[in-house]
Structures are given as C-alpha cells and as structure tokens.
Design a protein around this motif. Structure first.
Motif, PDB file in Angstrom:
ATOM      1  N   ASP A 179       0.857  -1.185   0.000  1.00  0.00           N
ATOM      2  CA  ASP A 179       0.000   0.000   0.000  1.00  0.00           C
ATOM      3  C   ASP A 179       0.895   1.238   0.000  1.00  0.00           C
ATOM      4  O   ASP A 179       1.292   1.748   1.050  1.00  0.00           O
ATOM      5  CB  ASP A 179      -0.895  -0.045   1.239  1.00  0.00           C
ATOM      6  N   ARG A 186      -6.514  -0.801  -2.055  1.00  0.00           N
ATOM      7  CA  ARG A 186      -5.625  -1.151  -3.158  1.00  0.00           C
ATOM      8  C   ARG A 186      -5.988  -0.326  -4.380  1.00  0.00           C
ATOM      9  O   ARG A 186      -7.146  -0.298  -4.824  1.00  0.00           O
ATOM     10  CB  ARG A 186      -5.720  -2.638  -3.499  1.00  0.00           C
ATOM     11  N   GLU A 190      -0.202  -0.336  -7.401  1.00  0.00           N
ATOM     12  CA  GLU A 190       0.341  -0.880  -6.162  1.00  0.00           C
ATOM     13  C   GLU A 190       0.613  -2.369  -6.340  1.00  0.00           C
ATOM     14  O   GLU A 190      -0.301  -3.143  -6.653  1.00  0.00           O
ATOM     15  CB  GLU A 190      -0.621  -0.628  -5.000  1.00  0.00           C
ATOM     16  N   SER A 245      -0.389  -3.211   7.421  1.00  0.00           N
ATOM     17  CA  SER A 245      -0.996  -1.901   7.655  1.00  0.00           C
ATOM     18  C   SER A 245      -1.992  -1.979   8.807  1.00  0.00           C
ATOM     19  O   SER A 245      -2.673  -2.989   8.999  1.00  0.00           O
ATOM     20  CB  SER A 245      -1.706  -1.424   6.387  1.00  0.00           C
ATOM     21  N   ALA A 291      -2.939  -5.512   3.254  1.00  0.00           N
ATOM     22  CA  ALA A 291      -2.101  -4.389   2.828  1.00  0.00           C
ATOM     23  C   ALA A 291      -0.831  -4.318   3.659  1.00  0.00           C
ATOM     24  O   ALA A 291      -0.874  -4.447   4.893  1.00  0.00           O
ATOM     25  CB  ALA A 291      -2.885  -3.084   2.956  1.00  0.00           C
TER      26      ALA A 291
END
Length: 537
Positions: A179, A186, A190, A245, A291
């Motif tokens: 990310d 998304r 990426e 993340s 992510a």
C-alpha cells in the motif's frame, strides 16, 4: 476405670520428607504408559456396527489432547495421527490422565460424513462408532497405565463414516499488496507481495490447508464447506522491509471490500463465514486481502531481556511446581512479533508435564498468543508487541516426572526488530535473550535392593568431573563425563556435585544431584515432632 498407668514420653523424629513420600511419590523411573487406538471405517449399510466386509478409511486426521489436572478447560496437544491404509491408528506412550479426541472433518473424504449412529445400543464397544458426528469429538477418555487391559491400552475408539452426496463447495482467495500511500485501499500501480505464507483453519483451530502468494500476491483455497474460517499469516514470511498496515476492515463490509485489507495487524489473521448455499461473495469470497506498508527505520535502541526461574530447586517425583519465564523491554522502541521458545535440553528424557499456564502483564498489557510446536517438549510463546518499559511473566504449572538433574532453557527465537546486544535463536550463553535454570528431582532407592541411579548433564557442559558427598560429609571423586551411574545401598542422603571445563551454570548456580536411600532425609528437611505416647492397660 481410671487409668493410673505412667505416661511414657518420647520424641518421634518424623520427617516431612517421609510423610510426603508415603502420600505422593509414585515410581520415579520407568513409569508405565498406556495407549489409545482404533479404526475409522466405511459403514456400508449405515447400521453403526462394523461388519467384516466394511473397509477402513485412510488419511483421516485424529487429534489427541490431555486435560489439565487442575482445569477441565486447559488442554495440552499430545499429537496428530493420520489413519493407515486399513483405517487404523494408535497413540502410544500416554501418561495417566483424561484425554479428548477430535477428528479433522476436512480430512474426511468429501463423499463421506461421520455416522449419526454413535454409541449405538446393543453394539459391542469394539464394533461401534464413538465420535460425536456434529463436531467430530470425543471427551472423557481415561487412561490409567497402572491398571490392566482396556484401562491401560484402550483399543476400541472407532469412527464410522457413511456415504453422502457431495455438498456444495465454496472458495476463498485474496491478494497481498504493498500500500504505497498507506490508505488501506488497493489502487492501480500498487504491486503484489510474493512469498507470504497463508493457512486456513476452522474456528476450533484445526488447520486445513496452506498456500503461498504468487508474483501478483495472490493465494486461494478451494473445495470449502459451509463454515466459520480463520486465515492465518506466517509473520516470518513477511519481508523485513514490510509490515501489515493498521488500516484494515475500514469499510465495514461496504462497497470497497474487493480492494481493502482485512488482516488484523496484531494477530496476522482474518476471519469470515462461508455459506455454500448462497451465491456471490458469500460462497466464493475473493476479498480476503492484506495491505503492507514500509517498516520504519530503526532509530531508537532495541533491547529485550529474558530471565527464568523455578520456585524451588529440589522437587520430588509427582510434586507440583512453577516455572516462570520473564521478558522485559529495556530499550526505547516498541518490539513486535517476539517468539520465545521454552524448552528442555535433554529432549529424550522428558522430566516434567506442563499442566496449565498463566500470564502476568506489567504496565500496558501486551497482546499474547501461544501454541505448541511439533517438536516434543518445546513450548512456543508469541508476544505480539511489547512497548518500552513493559514486561510479561509466563508461569508454567508443572509436575515433576523423572529423577535427575534438569536444565531448562528459554530463549527469544525471533523478533521483528533487531536487538542491539543479542541475536535470537543462536543458543549463545551470556546474551540477555537466553536464560537457563536447573532443579533436582532426587532418586529414591530402597535399602537392600539393586539401587542404581543415573545422572545426565546436557552437552553444553564438557570436561565434567563428578564428586560424591556421603552422609558423614566425606567427599570423593565419583567419575567423569556427562553421564554418571551410581549405586548406593546404605541408608542416607548422598549428594553428587560436579565441576566442568566449559559450559555455563545458571545465575543461581548449578544443581547437585541427590540420592535418597530409605531411612534418611535431605538436609534441612528433617523436622523433629514431639509427641506423647500413652501406655494403656
């Protein structure tokens, strides 16, 4: 009639040791063991009775658990077996206790299911089905190796499978990506993250399958039944430069589910319910994504310190004790994904049975999970995060099983950040991420019999020289090497200490060995008890 007989006053020297031995010492060596065995078979006529022509079913996974002596809800995994070609299995080397079993329903062929005719009336134990069909479980199995027959070697724990139409199946898949702008969504451009290991399990922690993300970061699992599932990520497969993340499940299952992250960054897992009677994403879930963002550079000192101890240094066979591992963050950075191995160096001679565990958090209560590793006598603890100044203590409540001198070691085997003054998983004494303690389980011998006792030291010691201290205090050399076999016949307590050329004793010193021949007691354990003896007519 009044008793005018004189009182005879005497002093009986009873010992706490002897009182304890009468009540709680079983055999210190060669403790008998039992077994559990049975067969998984195809019940062709669905009558709950195993008939001669009905075949066994291979590759069905069966899990065995031991209940704690102190809690019905504390279980230890003993192991997992797959049935042989003839459908048979056998767990051996079992101690006395209460066991539970679980059949992995996902190892059963799709065209089969567990029979609802379990414990059928009128069917002999060796020919019936014993597993509860809905969960595939069986509880309250008692093994007592001191008793004969089925009490020791239980050979009638069987499971009947019957035919069923192949049910509707579903799937789950997703993508792991980097990310770049850390928004949890998304977006075009990426990239995927290759090499992330993912496994899928049911809510009862029965792992089914595993997969690894491809060049585009994709993984998938197919042929799934209606069930509540958990996806688990192997955090060690994450590149050092990345971390999960913190922005996950932000839409609340809204319109952006195909493009957002669902993996919890603390537990590295995601859960969901699959319904194969439904359609679309509820049956074919392709949105279980994760992510990753760049891990911040390490700028502050990182320093974890580990210590361990036992609550007493002399423990009798069958006696309960506590073993405590403590971990403290002495640095200035938060440390993530700390893995601690708590293991015993002499793995061929398991000396203790872990019964239950408790945790004591200081300050900010770090999140923790735990689980057994496949290797015997190793307990792995995973602490998800530990902030500066925080500490955690893990207490194992255990029972001593075998006589000897025992050295237990705990070490930090993995951490996401780099420690400034130690290296995980290198078994290097002197670093502050490893700690060893020892304790002694005395040998109890009988006067007049062949009385042999064997002491073993781990290979970390070399150039070992043994010394024998007799009950009268005289000290002589007894032998050399890591193994010492001794014979004692006269009553008394004999102490076997040692020196070494290389190796490291725990901070509180090396533990000597004790041999107790009936009619004696350990130093400081003899307690005089004064009593009056009355002579009656």
């Amino acid at each position: 009639m009044k008793n005018n007989s004189p009182h005879l006053t005497g002093i009986l020297f009873l010992t706490l040791l002897q009182l304890f031995l009468i009540q709680s010492i079983a055999t210190a060596q060669n403790e008998p063991t039992g077994s559990i065995s049975g067969i998984v078979w195809k019940d062709l006529n669905n009558n709950g009775h195993r008939d001669p022509a009905e075949p066994g079913v291979k590759d069905v996974k069966i899990h065995l658990y031991l209940h704690s002596d102190t809690s019905d809800f504390s279980l230890s995994s003993i192991g997992t077996l797959s049935t042989a070609v003839d459908g048979r299995y056998r767990f051996e080397g079992l101690k006395k206790g209460r066991y539970s079993m679980l059949i992995s329903k996902y190892s059963i062929p799709l065209e089969c299911e567990l029979s609802s005719l379990y414990n059928a009336t009128g069917v002999p134990d060796d020919l019936d089905s014993d597993f509860y069909p809905y969960y595939g479980s069986l509880d309250y199995i008692f093994i007592d190796p001191s008793l004969p027959g089925q009490s020791r070697d239980l050979s009638t724990i069987d499971a009947a499978l019957i035919s069923r139409p192949i049910p509707p199946l579903g799937s789950v898949s997703g993508v792991m990506w980097k990310d770049l702008n850390d928004n949890g969504i998304r977006e075009e451009g990426e990239p995927g993250v290759k090499g992330i290991e993912v496994s899928i399990a049911t809510m009862n922690n029965s792992t089914m399958y595993s997969d690894t993300t491809d060049e585009e970061g994709r993984y998938s699992f197919i042929n799934l039944l209606t069930e509540n599932y958990v996806l688990n990520m192997n955090n060690k497969s994450i590149p050092d430069s990345l971390m999960l993340s913190s922005k996950y499940n932000r839409s609340g299952n809204g319109s952006d589910t195909l493009y957002e992250s669902f993996f919890n960054p603390v537990y590295y897992s995601a859960s969901y319910e699959l319904n194969t009677d439904s359609t679309g994403i509820f049956r074919y879930n392709n949105s279980m994504n994760a992510a990753f963002i760049s891990r911040p550079a390490q700028t502050q000192p990182v320093d974890l310190m580990l210590s361990r101890k036992v609550t007493q240094k002399i423990i009798w066979p069958g006696q309960y004790f506590k073993s405590i591992v403590s971990l403290k963050n002495q640095g200035l950075s938060v440390v993530h994904d700390i893995e601690v191995f708590d293991y015993y160096l002499d793995l061929k001679n398991p000396e203790m049975q872990a019964l239950s565990y408790s945790f004591n958090y200081i300050l900010n209560n770090p999140l923790i999970s735990s689980g057994y590793t496949p290797k015997e006598n190793i307990k792995k603890w995973v602490i998800r995060s530990l902030v500066p100044g925080d500490s955690i203590s893990i207490t194992t409540y255990a029972k001593a099983l075998s006589s000897g001198i025992w050295y237990n070691t705990a070490e930090i085997s993995y951490m996401a950040e780099k420690d400034d003054d130690s290296t995980p998983n290198n078994l290097t004494a002197g670093e502050d991420d490893i700690a060893t303690t020892c304790y002694t389980v005395p040998f109890r011998l009988k006067q007049g019999e062949t009385n042999n006792a064997t002491f073993r030291l781990p290979q970390q010691f070399s150039g070992v020289v043994w010394y024998r201290t007799a009950p009268n205090g005289s000290k002589t050399q007894a032998g050399v090497g890591n193994t010492l076999e001794v014979t004692e016949n006269k009553p008394g307590t004999y102490i076997y200490s040692f020196t070494y050329a290389t190796g490291t004793c725990p901070n509180d010193g090396c533990c000597p060995g004790y041999v107790f021949v009936e009619g004696s007691c350990l130093p400081n354990l003899c307690v005089p008890v004064r009593t009056n003896i009355v002579k009656l007519n």
